[in-house]
Design an enzyme around this catalytic site. Structure first.
Site, mmCIF file in Angstrom:
data_model
loop_
_atom_site.group_PDB
_atom_site.id
_atom_site.type_symbol
_atom_site.label_atom_id
_atom_site.label_comp_id
_atom_site.label_asym_id
_atom_site.label_seq_id
_atom_site.Cartn_x
_atom_site.Cartn_y
_atom_site.Cartn_z
ATOM 1 N N PHE A 186 -10.298 -35.306 -22.595
ATOM 2 C CA PHE A 186 -11.337 -36.251 -22.203
ATOM 3 C C PHE A 186 -10.914 -37.710 -22.336
ATOM 4 O O PHE A 186 -11.679 -38.607 -22.001
ATOM 5 C CB PHE A 186 -12.636 -35.998 -22.989
ATOM 6 C CG PHE A 186 -12.553 -36.233 -24.487
ATOM 7 C CD1 PHE A 186 -12.687 -37.513 -25.030
ATOM 8 C CD2 PHE A 186 -12.364 -35.176 -25.364
ATOM 9 C CE1 PHE A 186 -12.631 -37.724 -26.397
ATOM 10 C CE2 PHE A 186 -12.308 -35.383 -26.744
ATOM 11 C CZ PHE A 186 -12.442 -36.669 -27.256
ATOM 12 N N HIS B 262 -20.441 -46.788 -31.527
ATOM 13 C CA HIS B 262 -19.328 -46.238 -32.312
ATOM 14 C C HIS B 262 -19.501 -46.655 -33.765
ATOM 15 O O HIS B 262 -19.890 -47.789 -34.037
ATOM 16 C CB HIS B 262 -17.985 -46.794 -31.800
ATOM 17 C CG HIS B 262 -16.867 -46.528 -32.773
ATOM 18 N ND1 HIS B 262 -16.204 -45.332 -32.821
ATOM 19 C CD2 HIS B 262 -16.335 -47.292 -33.770
ATOM 20 C CE1 HIS B 262 -15.292 -45.368 -33.791
ATOM 21 N NE2 HIS B 262 -15.356 -46.554 -34.382
ATOM 22 N N TYR C 160 -8.697 -45.506 -30.160
ATOM 23 C CA TYR C 160 -8.905 -44.057 -30.057
ATOM 24 C C TYR C 160 -7.581 -43.303 -30.134
ATOM 25 O O TYR C 160 -7.420 -42.269 -29.464
ATOM 26 C CB TYR C 160 -9.651 -43.731 -28.763
ATOM 27 C CG TYR C 160 -11.129 -44.101 -28.799
ATOM 28 C CD1 TYR C 160 -11.991 -43.543 -29.746
ATOM 29 C CD2 TYR C 160 -11.673 -44.986 -27.863
ATOM 30 C CE1 TYR C 160 -13.343 -43.873 -29.778
ATOM 31 C CE2 TYR C 160 -13.042 -45.317 -27.885
ATOM 32 C CZ TYR C 160 -13.855 -44.752 -28.847
ATOM 33 O OH TYR C 160 -15.206 -45.056 -28.876
ATOM 34 N N ASN D 48 -22.795 -42.498 -25.480
ATOM 35 C CA ASN D 48 -23.632 -42.351 -26.675
ATOM 36 C C ASN D 48 -23.855 -43.668 -27.402
ATOM 37 O O ASN D 48 -24.187 -43.701 -28.571
ATOM 38 C CB ASN D 48 -23.052 -41.265 -27.587
ATOM 39 C CG ASN D 48 -21.597 -41.519 -27.916
ATOM 40 O OD1 ASN D 48 -21.074 -42.611 -27.677
ATOM 41 N ND2 ASN D 48 -20.931 -40.532 -28.479
ATOM 42 N N ARG E 159 -28.421 -42.281 -31.589
ATOM 43 C CA ARG E 159 -28.040 -41.453 -30.439
ATOM 44 C C ARG E 159 -29.151 -40.467 -30.080
ATOM 45 O O ARG E 159 -29.374 -40.175 -28.906
ATOM 46 C CB ARG E 159 -26.721 -40.718 -30.734
ATOM 47 C CG ARG E 159 -25.510 -41.650 -30.701
ATOM 48 C CD ARG E 159 -24.264 -40.932 -31.210
ATOM 49 N NE ARG E 159 -23.056 -41.732 -31.054
ATOM 50 C CZ ARG E 159 -21.892 -41.424 -31.602
ATOM 51 N NH1 ARG E 159 -21.770 -40.330 -32.346
ATOM 52 N NH2 ARG E 159 -20.840 -42.195 -31.427
ATOM 53 N N GLU F 154 -9.717 -49.883 -38.067
ATOM 54 C CA GLU F 154 -10.437 -50.330 -36.868
ATOM 55 C C GLU F 154 -10.888 -51.792 -36.990
ATOM 56 O O GLU F 154 -10.847 -52.538 -36.008
ATOM 57 C CB GLU F 154 -11.642 -49.417 -36.624
ATOM 58 C CG GLU F 154 -11.225 -48.001 -36.237
ATOM 59 C CD GLU F 154 -12.387 -47.014 -36.205
ATOM 60 O OE1 GLU F 154 -13.555 -47.408 -36.402
ATOM 61 O OE2 GLU F 154 -12.119 -45.811 -35.973
ATOM 62 N N LYS G 90 -21.399 -49.767 -27.347
ATOM 63 C CA LYS G 90 -20.501 -49.405 -26.256
ATOM 64 C C LYS G 90 -21.037 -49.925 -24.912
ATOM 65 O O LYS G 90 -22.192 -50.374 -24.815
ATOM 66 C CB LYS G 90 -20.341 -47.882 -26.221
ATOM 67 C CG LYS G 90 -19.605 -47.305 -27.444
ATOM 68 C CD LYS G 90 -19.477 -45.801 -27.287
ATOM 69 C CE LYS G 90 -18.731 -45.162 -28.423
ATOM 70 N NZ LYS G 90 -18.619 -43.692 -28.233
ATOM 71 N N THR H 214 -22.351 -36.810 -32.223
ATOM 72 C CA THR H 214 -21.653 -37.361 -31.049
ATOM 73 C C THR H 214 -22.426 -37.122 -29.761
ATOM 74 O O THR H 214 -22.581 -38.041 -28.940
ATOM 75 C CB THR H 214 -20.241 -36.714 -30.940
ATOM 76 O OG1 THR H 214 -19.543 -36.932 -32.168
ATOM 77 C CG2 THR H 214 -19.460 -37.293 -29.782
ATOM 78 N N ARG I 11 -22.936 -43.626 -40.157
ATOM 79 C CA ARG I 11 -22.737 -42.369 -39.404
ATOM 80 C C ARG I 11 -24.043 -41.573 -39.363
ATOM 81 O O ARG I 11 -24.369 -40.967 -38.347
ATOM 82 C CB ARG I 11 -21.622 -41.530 -40.034
ATOM 83 C CG ARG I 11 -20.225 -42.117 -39.890
ATOM 84 C CD ARG I 11 -19.650 -42.010 -38.505
ATOM 85 N NE ARG I 11 -19.291 -40.657 -38.124
ATOM 86 C CZ ARG I 11 -18.549 -40.352 -37.057
ATOM 87 N NH1 ARG I 11 -18.090 -41.327 -36.259
ATOM 88 N NH2 ARG I 11 -18.278 -39.109 -36.758
HETATM 89 P P1 IDP Z 1 -17.743 -39.995 -32.590
HETATM 90 O O1 IDP Z 1 -17.933 -41.241 -31.737
HETATM 91 O O2 IDP Z 1 -19.059 -39.338 -32.912
HETATM 92 O O3 IDP Z 1 -16.899 -40.262 -33.810
HETATM 93 P P2 IDP Z 1 -15.412 -38.650 -31.453
HETATM 94 O O4 IDP Z 1 -15.216 -37.166 -31.474
HETATM 95 O O5 IDP Z 1 -14.559 -39.474 -32.364
HETATM 96 O O6 IDP Z 1 -16.967 -38.921 -31.686
HETATM 97 O O7 IDP Z 1 -15.176 -39.108 -29.930
HETATM 98 C C1 IDP Z 1 -15.065 -40.481 -29.598
HETATM 99 C C2 IDP Z 1 -15.895 -40.741 -28.371
HETATM 100 O O8 IDP Z 1 -15.313 -40.050 -27.266
HETATM 101 C C3 IDP Z 1 -17.336 -40.211 -28.450
HETATM 102 O O9 IDP Z 1 -18.221 -41.084 -29.118
HETATM 103 C C4 IDP Z 1 -17.680 -40.052 -26.990
HETATM 104 O O10 IDP Z 1 -18.010 -41.318 -26.381
HETATM 105 C C5 IDP Z 1 -16.349 -39.561 -26.412
HETATM 106 N N1 IDP Z 1 -16.231 -38.095 -26.402
HETATM 107 C C6 IDP Z 1 -16.113 -37.268 -27.466
HETATM 108 N N2 IDP Z 1 -15.965 -35.978 -27.094
HETATM 109 C C7 IDP Z 1 -16.004 -35.998 -25.758
HETATM 110 C C8 IDP Z 1 -15.892 -34.948 -24.769
HETATM 111 O O11 IDP Z 1 -15.721 -33.759 -25.079
HETATM 112 N N3 IDP Z 1 -15.981 -35.362 -23.476
HETATM 113 C C9 IDP Z 1 -16.149 -36.652 -23.111
HETATM 114 N N4 IDP Z 1 -16.244 -37.668 -24.002
HETATM 115 C C10 IDP Z 1 -16.183 -37.345 -25.313
HETATM 116 MG MG MG Z 2 -14.872 -40.684 -33.976
#
Ligand code: IDP
Ligand code: MG
Length: 155
Positions: free
Chosen positions: A59, A117, A51, A114, A104, A128, A11, A93, A87
């Protein structure tokens, strides 16, 4: 056990922090196979496609601003159970909760920033990969060291 493909992004924060090489090394050291790779700027439209499951969440606007703020490096990674293996390697996350030893957990302490992805299922991975890559950009090849990375009955 099945050979899977997964979509990985370094990212914008990972690119800005010069972590591309570190992240690629972690993937290669794990024994997974990198079969496609490119740097690109994610547009707002691409972000909404990628997304889609988050577009209605509170968010999302911050996430879109973040993911479009600098280039990303997109990759297709292949190997036995590549989706879940990546993963696990990536970690939770929120970097503050991610276990030490995960990408991470080792390199960040943010929920949004983080660094990486990884697709969350084989179905998401197929969707994707199709968003980020044309079929002719994927360079699947026979790994000469393959027999030293995984026993035949694990493939
Ligand atoms: P993941 O990347 O671990 O699969 P997801 O829940 O799919 O997590 O969320 C996608 C991305 O959105 C996260 O990697 C992070 O960059 C961002 N994100 C997730 N939850 C939040 C939040 O509550 N606030 C701000 N950004 C978030
Ligand atoms: Mg995700």
């Amino acid at each position: 056990m099945s050979c899977e493909r997964t979509l990985i992004l370094v990212k914008p924060d990972g690119v800005q922090r010069k972590l591309i090489g570190t992240i690629v090394s972690r993937i290669e050291n794990k024994g997974l196979n990198l079969i496609a790779m490119k740097m690109l700027n994610v547009t707002a439209e691409l972000s909404k496609q990628h997304y889609a499951e988050h577009v209605e969440k509170p968010f999302y606007s911050d996430l879109e601003e973040f993911i479009t703020s600098a280039p990303v490096v997109a990759m297709v990674v292949e190997g036995p159970e590549a989706v879940s293996v990546m993963r696990t390697l990536i970690g939770a996350t929120n970097g503050r909760a991610a276990a030490p030893g995960t990408i991470r957990g080792d390199y960040g302490s943010s929920r949004q920033m983080n660094m990486i992805h990884g697709s969350d299922s084989v179905e998401s991975a197929a969707r994707e990969i199709n968003i980020y890559f044309q079929a002719d950009e994927i360079c699947s090849f026979n790994v000469a060291l393959g027999s030293w990375l995984c026993a035949a009955d694990e493939l």
